[in-house]
Scaffold this motif. Structure first.
Motif, PDB file in Angstrom:
ATOM      1  N   ARG A  58     -17.437 -50.472  15.870  1.00 63.49           N
ATOM      2  CA  ARG A  58     -16.730 -49.849  14.737  1.00 63.49           C
ATOM      3  C   ARG A  58     -17.758 -49.192  13.837  1.00 63.49           C
ATOM      4  NH1 ARG A  58     -11.881 -53.025  12.042  1.00 63.49           N
ATOM      5  NH2 ARG A  58     -11.094 -50.921  12.350  1.00 63.49           N
ATOM      6  N   ILE A  59     -17.657 -47.887  13.721  1.00 59.95           N
ATOM      7  CA  ILE A  59     -18.575 -47.169  12.843  1.00 59.95           C
ATOM      8  C   ILE A  59     -17.777 -46.701  11.648  1.00 59.95           C
ATOM      9  CG2 ILE A  59     -20.190 -45.245  12.661  1.00 59.95           C
ATOM     10  CD1 ILE A  59     -20.407 -45.413  15.772  1.00 59.95           C
ATOM     11  N   GLY A  60     -18.256 -47.066  10.457  1.00 61.27           N
ATOM     12  CA  GLY A  60     -17.491 -46.786   9.240  1.00 61.27           C
ATOM     13  C   GLY A  60     -16.921 -48.083   8.719  1.00 61.27           C
ATOM     14  N   SER A  61     -15.895 -47.991   7.878  1.00 62.25           N
ATOM     15  CA  SER A  61     -15.417 -49.200   7.214  1.00 62.25           C
ATOM     16  C   SER A  61     -14.701 -50.105   8.206  1.00 62.25           C
ATOM     17  CB  SER A  61     -14.464 -48.818   6.087  1.00 62.25           C
ATOM     18  OG  SER A  61     -13.266 -48.379   6.669  1.00 62.25           O
ATOM     19  N   GLY A  62     -14.313 -51.256   7.745  1.00 58.10           N
ATOM     20  CA  GLY A  62     -13.657 -52.228   8.614  1.00 58.10           C
ATOM     21  C   GLY A  62     -14.429 -53.519   8.530  1.00 58.10           C
ATOM     22  N   ARG A  63     -13.692 -54.606   8.336  1.00 59.73           N
ATOM     23  CA  ARG A  63     -14.334 -55.893   8.106  1.00 59.73           C
ATOM     24  C   ARG A  63     -14.235 -56.775   9.341  1.00 59.73           C
ATOM     25  NH1 ARG A  63     -14.789 -59.270   3.092  1.00 59.73           N
ATOM     26  NH2 ARG A  63     -14.624 -61.416   3.785  1.00 59.73           N
ATOM     27  N   GLY A  64     -13.141 -56.631  10.085  1.00 58.95           N
ATOM     28  CA  GLY A  64     -12.966 -57.414  11.304  1.00 58.95           C
ATOM     29  C   GLY A  64     -13.686 -56.748  12.459  1.00 58.95           C
ATOM     30  N   PRO A  65     -14.178 -57.543  13.411  1.00 56.44           N
ATOM     31  CA  PRO A  65     -14.943 -56.965  14.517  1.00 56.44           C
ATOM     32  C   PRO A  65     -14.086 -56.295  15.589  1.00 56.44           C
ATOM     33  CG  PRO A  65     -14.852 -59.346  14.736  1.00 56.44           C
ATOM     34  CD  PRO A  65     -14.171 -59.006  13.443  1.00 56.44           C
ATOM     35  N   LEU A  66     -12.803 -56.673  15.699  1.00 62.52           N
ATOM     36  CA  LEU A  66     -11.933 -56.056  16.708  1.00 62.52           C
ATOM     37  C   LEU A  66     -11.019 -55.049  16.034  1.00 62.52           C
ATOM     38  CD1 LEU A  66     -10.709 -59.207  18.697  1.00 62.52           C
ATOM     39  CD2 LEU A  66     -12.592 -57.675  19.283  1.00 62.52           C
ATOM     40  N   PHE A  67     -10.729 -53.971  16.745  1.00 58.32           N
ATOM     41  CA  PHE A  67      -9.711 -53.063  16.222  1.00 58.32           C
ATOM     42  C   PHE A  67      -8.456 -53.171  17.075  1.00 58.32           C
ATOM     43  CE2 PHE A  67     -11.607 -50.394  19.412  1.00 58.32           C
ATOM     44  CZ  PHE A  67     -12.964 -50.489  19.204  1.00 58.32           C
ATOM     45  N   ARG A  68      -7.393 -52.544  16.601  1.00 58.98           N
ATOM     46  CA  ARG A  68      -6.091 -52.741  17.246  1.00 58.98           C
ATOM     47  C   ARG A  68      -5.894 -51.792  18.413  1.00 58.98           C
ATOM     48  NH1 ARG A  68      -4.260 -52.149  12.144  1.00 58.98           N
ATOM     49  NH2 ARG A  68      -2.585 -50.723  12.705  1.00 58.98           N
ATOM     50  N   LYS A  69      -4.963 -52.170  19.262  1.00 58.29           N
ATOM     51  CA  LYS A  69      -4.602 -51.288  20.366  1.00 58.29           C
ATOM     52  C   LYS A  69      -4.058 -49.982  19.807  1.00 58.29           C
ATOM     53  CE  LYS A  69      -3.976 -54.938  23.682  1.00 58.29           C
ATOM     54  NZ  LYS A  69      -3.127 -56.020  24.136  1.00 58.29           N
ATOM     55  N   GLY A  70      -4.322 -48.908  20.510  1.00 60.90           N
ATOM     56  CA  GLY A  70      -3.796 -47.614  20.097  1.00 60.90           C
ATOM     57  C   GLY A  70      -4.509 -46.983  18.924  1.00 60.90           C
ATOM     58  N   THR A  71      -5.716 -47.454  18.608  1.00 58.03           N
ATOM     59  CA  THR A  71      -6.381 -46.909  17.413  1.00 58.03           C
ATOM     60  C   THR A  71      -7.769 -46.324  17.671  1.00 58.03           C
ATOM     61  OG1 THR A  71      -7.367 -49.054  16.862  1.00 58.03           O
ATOM     62  CG2 THR A  71      -5.201 -48.581  15.913  1.00 58.03           C
ATOM     63  N   ALA A  72      -8.386 -46.608  18.811  1.00 56.41           N
ATOM     64  CA  ALA A  72      -9.789 -46.194  18.993  1.00 56.41           C
ATOM     65  C   ALA A  72      -9.894 -44.702  19.295  1.00 56.41           C
ATOM     66  CB  ALA A  72     -10.426 -46.999  20.113  1.00 56.41           C
ATOM     67  N   SER A  73     -11.042 -44.129  18.923  1.00 61.78           N
ATOM     68  CA  SER A  73     -11.258 -42.703  19.114  1.00 61.78           C
ATOM     69  C   SER A  73     -11.881 -42.378  20.458  1.00 61.78           C
ATOM     70  CB  SER A  73     -12.175 -42.165  18.007  1.00 61.78           C
ATOM     71  OG  SER A  73     -11.625 -42.455  16.748  1.00 61.78           O
ATOM     72  N   LEU A  74     -12.565 -43.356  21.056  1.00 57.91           N
ATOM     73  CA  LEU A  74     -13.340 -43.046  22.262  1.00 57.91           C
ATOM     74  C   LEU A  74     -13.457 -44.278  23.146  1.00 57.91           C
ATOM     75  CD1 LEU A  74     -15.407 -41.276  23.903  1.00 57.91           C
ATOM     76  CD2 LEU A  74     -17.173 -42.091  22.329  1.00 57.91           C
ATOM     77  N   LEU A  75     -13.337 -44.050  24.458  1.00 60.03           N
ATOM     78  CA  LEU A  75     -13.611 -45.097  25.448  1.00 60.03           C
ATOM     79  C   LEU A  75     -14.740 -44.608  26.334  1.00 60.03           C
ATOM     80  CD1 LEU A  75     -13.082 -47.541  27.371  1.00 60.03           C
ATOM     81  CD2 LEU A  75     -11.220 -46.224  28.376  1.00 60.03           C
ATOM     82  N   ILE A  76     -15.790 -45.404  26.447  1.00 60.25           N
ATOM     83  CA  ILE A  76     -16.851 -45.106  27.401  1.00 60.25           C
ATOM     84  C   ILE A  76     -16.755 -46.165  28.498  1.00 60.25           C
ATOM     85  CG2 ILE A  76     -19.338 -44.869  27.765  1.00 60.25           C
ATOM     86  CD1 ILE A  76     -19.665 -44.079  24.865  1.00 60.25           C
ATOM     87  N   ALA A  77     -16.410 -45.715  29.714  1.00 57.58           N
ATOM     88  CA  ALA A  77     -16.276 -46.651  30.836  1.00 57.58           C
ATOM     89  C   ALA A  77     -17.526 -46.554  31.704  1.00 57.58           C
ATOM     90  CB  ALA A  77     -15.025 -46.349  31.636  1.00 57.58           C
TER      91      ALA A  77
END
Lengths: 184, 627
Positions: A58-77
């Protein structure tokens, strides 16, 4: 990252031993060098023995280490067969960069990169992860600057491999950009 | 967006991106911890490793043989006034509970932290147990950090509380604290304290039952005082919505408090919904929390892993959470779990806009499954000697019951060579149980084998072996001796004599211990010398069937410790290969791969152990030519 209180969230999906943790660390430290708040998660223990590894950055604000489904900007597989594990976390307009020898493997809007071959040819088969990060740096809205990533690469990992790793990272940034704009 | 400052300031250039475990280690260094003991276990392992990296000359640190021993070493040092810490994972506390319960009565002098890492999910443990319930059972204060930054600060707070009340303090980081990274300021100066001094006080340190009653009374008085103290009251904070008007209030502890704040901010409800964070769940001041929440509100409690705070508030407030089943009572609380639970609670109280009130509240750990896909299970490494040991065990004792244990070699399940796994050290005692059970039958004699790693044998296998020998049981004990604690990243075992800081200690060889346990029949054998190993194992199996305890030490170093190349890569002759896939699907070596129609030994993955040569039923795999 469109404003105050927003974060640019990245999912890293791969297998134990592929350098997923290393990649998350490079990204995290690069963010720190740009004065950005950052949180990352790591997977240790059982999952390190070749099992699935899912990392959250998580780059930028956010206090919890996990983010929710349907919210991420990028997946690197890092491994094409781990891609689906990360997919639920992506927002509809998100980008996917996937390590695959098969360019046709990039379904709608995915950016397929044969990172293993590129990295092996350039001199360090273990640095396929940096090819993918190089490619990520060319995406619109990706918050990390290539310079800050490069400066971290030159301080991490085995000393004799650092120049090679830097070159591999730059190679990733030179990929053809024709696939990029297609929405998923 | 909320105008309120975030509690964690933007990082400055000199900040470092540390794991929660590293942040706690920095706290221990800064606070002048002088004796630190631990037994490795995910997710706690990196704390002692990071502390060791500070190379403080006035600090003794050790990988103790088990958690009980670790706790006893640390507590005596804190009797002398030094600051100490003992570090373990949550199931390690089960092992250390005996001294901990008693220590709550005697108390300590120098500050003592008991750092116990919980593993909701569970990701790398046999249970999801909640350490806060153990804290209450023992009567000890427990701190519950919400971020890695918190965890570091709580080291300092924990020592202050410990010294003021002369009690050990439990610091309970969740896995997502231990294994997430956050920007942490550079280490401050290390505090110094007085040198060791032991004041003899026999009615405390060696209390008899009569004095124990007095000590119990003293403990309860300390806890009562603590509930109205500055430390306790300061541990309840509004993360947002102090003046909120909603009919819902949220009480949260640990990482779920952070997720809850993220959600309420994102939804613009942080000014409306009060979110009270409980940083010290025990001892608990119900009146204070009830006053902060307001008695006319519905209260949603978000916490991991058990319903601790919820039970504390039950009967006093209109609460829901993991006890009443609003949130599932098991599993990791992710940001999605918290969002779904909040959504539903907001809906039921008519607060704010609610997008997805019907979203099910799930607690599946991230990465277990995607859209129709499930995670790739972990496997033993290519070249791992354990795989060969299991292969031999299956071939020599095909009808055996295999009592397994805890470590990398639990992965022997996929070879069909692990039938039971209970807890550390249980393999040998369970094998004895199987032995005695089948002795009661009149039919065939059941072959039984216990498989246990070297570190686990030192940890808790020894009493089980003494017991089995003394009772006259006979089965095969296979001790997998790879010279390290591999699962947790390669911490030294007593067999090597290497210390936690890399220095030399005294080696305690396995074979001496085995003999000392009363075992007369023992083989030491290298599983990568497959034929020799099989011959030894065959003899051991026969010896056990003849009524004698048979121990085989399977000795070969961990492939991760010795680096990559052990020998030439074997050659696979596709002309002979029958494509039975035994090498891939049963033996399960990850270096043998199928790409399209082609099966090959992947040179980049194969360390050249050569074990697959003996595995191929048609002889299609030949030893490679030496380079």
């Amino acid at each position: 990252m469109t404003g105050e209180g927003m974060s640019y969230d990245v999912v890293l999906a791969g297998r134990g031993g592929q350098g997923v943790l290393f990649l998350s660390r490079v990204m995290g430290e690069a963010a720190l060098r740009q004065g950005l708040a950052v949180r990352t998660t790591e997977t240790h223990g059982m999952a390190m023995r070749g099992g699935s590894v899912l990392c959250f950055v998580r780059i930028g604000s956010g206090r919890g280490p996990l983010f929710r489904k349907g919210t991420a900007s990028l997946l690197i597989a890092l491994h094409v067969s781990e891609l689906e594990l990360g997919r639920p976390y992506l927002a509809p307009e998100a980008s996917i960069i996937v390590n695959t020898p098969n360019r046709a493997g990039g379904r709608g809007g995915q950016i397929p990169i044969d990172a293993d071959t590129l990295a092996t040819t350039a001199g360090n088969a273990r640095s396929a992860n940096l090819v993918l990060l190089g490619a990520a740096c060319t995406l619109d809205g990706f918050p990390l600057k290539p310079e800050s990533v490069a400066s971290v690469i030159m301080e991490k990992g085995p000393e004799n491999m650092r120049p090679v790793n830097l070159e591999i990272f730059r190679l990733g940034g030179q990929r053809p950009t024709t696939d990029v704009q297609n929405p998923r | 967006m909320c105008p309120r400052q975030t509690r964690h300031p933007l990082p400055r250039e000199e900040f470092r991106l540390l794991l929660g475990n590293e942040a706690m280690a920095q706290g221990l260094y800064e606070e002048g911890c002088r004796v630190a003991t631990a037994y490795p276990g995910t997710p706690s392992t990196e704390i002692l490793e990071a502390l060791s990296a500070f190379r403080a000359p006035d600090l003794h640190l050790e990988w103790s043989v088990n958690e009980k021993v670790a706790l006893e070493v640390a507590c005596a040092a804190s009797y002398t006034g030094l600051r100490t810490a003992v570090i373990m994972k949550q199931v390690g506390l089960n092992v250390a509970l005996d001294p901990l319960m008693s220590l709550a009565y005697t108390g300590v002098v120098g500050g003592m932290l008991v750092i116990v890492a919980d593993d909701p999910g569970p990701h790398s443990s046999q249970t999801e147990q909640d350490t806060r319930l153990f804290a209450m059972a023992a009567g000890l204060p427990v701190l519950d950090p919400t971020t890695p930054e918190d965890a570091r600060e709580m080291v300092s707070l924990g020592y202050r509380i410990s010294e003021r009340y002369r009690l050990p303090v439990i610091l309970r980081p969740l896995l997502r604290i231990c294994h997430s990274r956050a920007p942490i300021p550079p280490p401050g100066e290390r505090k110094t304290g007085p040198g060791p001094e032991f004041r003899k006080e026999v009615d405390r340190w060696a209390a008899t039952p009569r004095h124990r009653l007095a000590l119990h009374r003293e403990l309860n008085e300390k806890l009562k005082r603590m509930t109205v103290s500055r430390e306790c009251l300061g541990a309840y904070r509004y993360l947002c919505g102090e003046k909120g008007t909603s009919g819902l209030a949220v009480v949260a502890s640990g990482v779920p408090a952070s997720y809850a704040l993220d959600c309420l901010r994102e939804w613009g409800l942080d000014g409306i919904v009060p979110l009270v964070c409980v940083k010290m769940p025990y001892p608990f001041n119900r009146e204070r929390v009830a006053a902060m929440v307001g008695s006319d509100r519905k209260v949603l409690v978000l916490e991991e892993t058990g319903p601790f705070v919820e039970l504390m508030l039950r009967g006093r407030l209109n609460v829901s959470g993991r006890y009443d089943g609003t949130v599932p009572s098991e599993g990791e609380m992710t940001s999605d779990t918290v969002a779904a639970a909040l959504n539903r609670a907001l809906y039921s109280t008519g607060t704010g806009r609610v997008a997805r009130a019907e979203t099910p509240i799930e607690t599946e750990a991230p990465g277990r499954e995607g859209d129709g896909y499930s995670e790739t299970p972990p496997v033993l490494c290519a070249g791992c000697p354990h795989r060969t040991s299991f292969w031999a065990l299956k071939s020599e004792m095909p009808r055996g019951i295999y009592a397994g244990d805890i470590g990398c070699y639990t992965l022997g399940r996929s070879l069909g060579a692990v039938d039971t796994v209970l807890c550390m050290g249980a393999s040998i005692s369970q094998a004895a149980g199987f032995y005695w059970a089948f002795r009661q039958g009149k039919g065939h004699r059941q072959p039984v084998a216990a498989v246990i790693g070297d570190s686990t044998f030192y940890h808790s296998g020894i009493p089980a072996l003494v017991n089995a020998v003394q009772q006259g049981a006979s089965f095969v004990v296979m001790i997998l001796d790879n010279g390290t604690t591999a699962m947790t990243g390669g911490q030294p075992t007593p067999g090597t004599g290497t210390l936690a800081d890399g220095g030399r200690g005294v080696a305690v060889p396995l074979e001496d211990l085995v003999r000392g346990c009363g075992v007369t029949e023992m083989w030491i054998s290298d599983p990568l010398d497959y034929d020799g190993f099989v011959a030894d194992l065959r003899q051991a199996a026969r010896t056990a069937m003849e009524g004698k305890m048979a121990v085989i030490i399977s000795r070969s170093p961990c492939v991760l410790e010795i680096g990559q190349r052990q020998g030439p890569v074997p050659e696979l002759d596709m002309g002979l290969c029958s494509e039975c896939r035994v090498c891939m699907d049963v033996f399960g070596c990850p270096a043998i791969v199928q790409e399209g129609d082609e099966i090959r030994i992947a040179e980049e993955l194969c360390p050249g152990c050569g074990a697959c040569v003996a595995v191929c039923p048609v002889g299609a795999i030949r030893p490679g030519e030496p380079e």
